[in-house]
Design an enzyme around this catalytic site. Structure first.
Site, PDB file in Angstrom:
ATOM      1  N   ASP A 163      -9.405  -9.634  25.081  1.00 27.38           N
ATOM      2  CA  ASP A 163      -8.764  -9.230  26.337  1.00 27.38           C
ATOM      3  C   ASP A 163      -9.364 -10.064  27.452  1.00 27.38           C
ATOM      4  O   ASP A 163     -10.349 -10.798  27.257  1.00 27.38           O
ATOM      5  CB  ASP A 163      -8.987  -7.736  26.613  1.00 27.38           C
ATOM      6  N   GLY A 190       2.171  -2.067  33.923  1.00 29.25           N
ATOM      7  CA  GLY A 190       1.636  -0.912  34.626  1.00 29.25           C
ATOM      8  C   GLY A 190       2.719   0.137  34.783  1.00 29.25           C
ATOM      9  O   GLY A 190       3.743   0.095  34.089  1.00 29.25           O
ATOM     10  N   ALA A 240      10.664   0.330  25.884  1.00 29.53           N
ATOM     11  CA  ALA A 240      11.963   0.942  26.157  1.00 29.53           C
ATOM     12  C   ALA A 240      12.591   0.372  27.421  1.00 29.53           C
ATOM     13  O   ALA A 240      13.784   0.601  27.680  1.00 29.53           O
ATOM     14  CB  ALA A 240      11.813   2.454  26.286  1.00 29.53           C
ATOM     15  N   CYS A 241      11.831  -0.393  28.201  1.00 26.05           N
ATOM     16  CA  CYS A 241      12.388  -1.045  29.386  1.00 26.05           C
ATOM     17  C   CYS A 241      13.390  -2.137  29.032  1.00 26.05           C
ATOM     18  O   CYS A 241      14.043  -2.677  29.922  1.00 26.05           O
ATOM     19  CB  CYS A 241      11.267  -1.625  30.253  1.00 26.05           C
ATOM     20  N   TYR A 277       9.757  -7.210  33.827  1.00 22.34           N
ATOM     21  CA  TYR A 277       9.040  -6.703  32.666  1.00 22.34           C
ATOM     22  C   TYR A 277       9.963  -6.543  31.458  1.00 22.34           C
ATOM     23  O   TYR A 277       9.676  -7.040  30.361  1.00 22.34           O
ATOM     24  CB  TYR A 277       8.384  -5.371  33.032  1.00 22.34           C
ATOM     25  N   LYS A 333      10.393  -8.850  27.864  1.00 24.98           N
ATOM     26  CA  LYS A 333      10.215  -8.196  26.565  1.00 24.98           C
ATOM     27  C   LYS A 333      11.411  -8.466  25.648  1.00 24.98           C
ATOM     28  O   LYS A 333      11.251  -8.722  24.455  1.00 24.98           O
ATOM     29  CB  LYS A 333      10.045  -6.687  26.754  1.00 24.98           C
ATOM     30  N   GLU A 342      -1.172   3.212  36.669  1.00 25.47           N
ATOM     31  CA  GLU A 342      -1.112   4.393  35.807  1.00 25.47           C
ATOM     32  C   GLU A 342       0.327   4.846  35.585  1.00 25.47           C
ATOM     33  O   GLU A 342       1.192   4.638  36.414  1.00 25.47           O
ATOM     34  CB  GLU A 342      -1.930   5.535  36.405  1.00 25.47           C
TER      35      GLU A 342
END
Length: 331
Positions: free
Chosen positions: A33, A76, A117-118, A147, A151, A189
């Site tokens: 990371d 995020g 799922a986006c 985002y 993906k 978050e």
């Protein structure tokens, strides 16, 4: 012979839990990371700080590796992913393309990509009374800007690498993961963690801010189900995308009520309609997951929120923040 696994994004929430899961399975694990885990040390046998936007670092990360669990991404909560389209898409695209090519060059046996799922079209998510989203519903495409677009592109690239080079790629579409050791403040978050924080800090009889009208709907998956699902999908024979989430639909207002009940508090909701709230409704269709794996996430939302809330409450208290309980204020 011991399998050697790489977990990218091992300093993040899901990656940290996945490292622990794989070590317990008997894997030798390298974690990579751009940062160390925030709340506790990694269980990985090696942990390397590498910027995976650089191709040379991806070659270093994948050396001597059998299985790549690729979770690293710039991401995020809804406030973050709606505000930084170019930065998120650029960073994640660089990471993902380089990691896929490095895995091919270093003869990795299997590679799993963490999608989202986006990727699902906005036009199917305009009502809180949702139709559960099937994997094939991703097209005709209209994903979340930035985002989600990146993906969806990466899902196709995994397919091409499988078809053209024989790299055993797997694709997991996450639906809202939560649990202990996840980010709970700072802007990145997710909703369960943000609401747990707000409830913990609110006095009994007080109020908390809710983004939007609270009638938007989602499903949420507990972290233990998530890491087990990742492992099962990695070792399945299914190269196409698979949803990984629960189909237990809840409104955000309902989520607030559930967490308030866990905290033992009566709270008033103050809705802020100027804040981003994402799509109106989204839920996972687990039909194909059950067909492929004979398994699906099984931890209920109420069951998973209990340890999540208790952990966030304890973290706030340790950091010296005033945490309101029904018995009074603890510092």
């Amino acid at each position: 012979m011991t399998k050697r696994a790489l977990v990218t994004g091992a300093g993040g929430f899901i990656g940290h839990h996945l490292v622990k899961y794989l070590v317990e399975k008997g894997y030798w694990v390298r974690g990579v990371d751009i940062k160390h885990p925030e709340y506790e040390e990694s269980d990985s046998h090696e942990f390397e700080i590498l910027d995976l936007r650089r191709f040379d670092n991806c070659l270093i990360a994948t050396r001597g590796i059998d299985e790549v669990y690729h979770l690293a991404a710039d991401m995020g909560g809804i406030g973050y992913i709606t505000a930084f389209h170019a930065e998120i898409a650029r960073n994640s695209a660089m990471i993902n393309i380089h990691m896929l090519e490095a895995s091919r060059i270093n003869a990795v046996e299997r590679f799993i990509f963490s999608s989202s799922a986006c990727v699902y079209p906005q036009y199917l998510q305009k009502s809180p009374d949702v139709t559960n989203l099937k994997e094939e519903d991703a097209y005709p495409a209209e994903p979340e800007e930035g985002y989600g677009t990146e993906k969806l592109f990466m899902e196709s690239l995994c397919k091409y690498f499988y078809e053209d080079y024989g790299l055993e790629t797997r694709i997991v579409r996450f639906h809202n993961v939560y649990g202990p050791l996840g980010t709970y403040e700072g802007g990145k978050e997710k909703a369960p963690a943000a609401i747990c924080r707000k409830v913990a800090l609110a006095p009994d009889g007080g109020e908390i801010e809710v983004w939007g009208d609270g009638e938007q709907t989602r499903s949420f998956m507990y972290i233990d189900d998530c890491v087990e699902g990742i492992y099962r999908i990695m070792h399945s024979d299914h190269p196409g995308p698979l949803n990984l989430g629960t189909d237990e639909l809840v409104t955000i207002n309902g989520l607030v009520d559930m967490i308030s009940e866990i905290a033992g508090k009566r709270l008033t909701k103050r809705h802020d309609l100027t804040k981003p709230q994402g799509v109106r409704g989204r839920n996972s269709d687990n039909t194909r997951l059950r067909q492929v794996l004979g398994w699906e996430p099984r931890i209920s939302l109420r069951e998973g929120l209990e340890p999540t809330y208790r952990w966030i409450e304890a973290e706030l208290r340790k950091s010296g923040r005033g945490v309101e309980t029904v018995a009074g204020t603890l510092s």
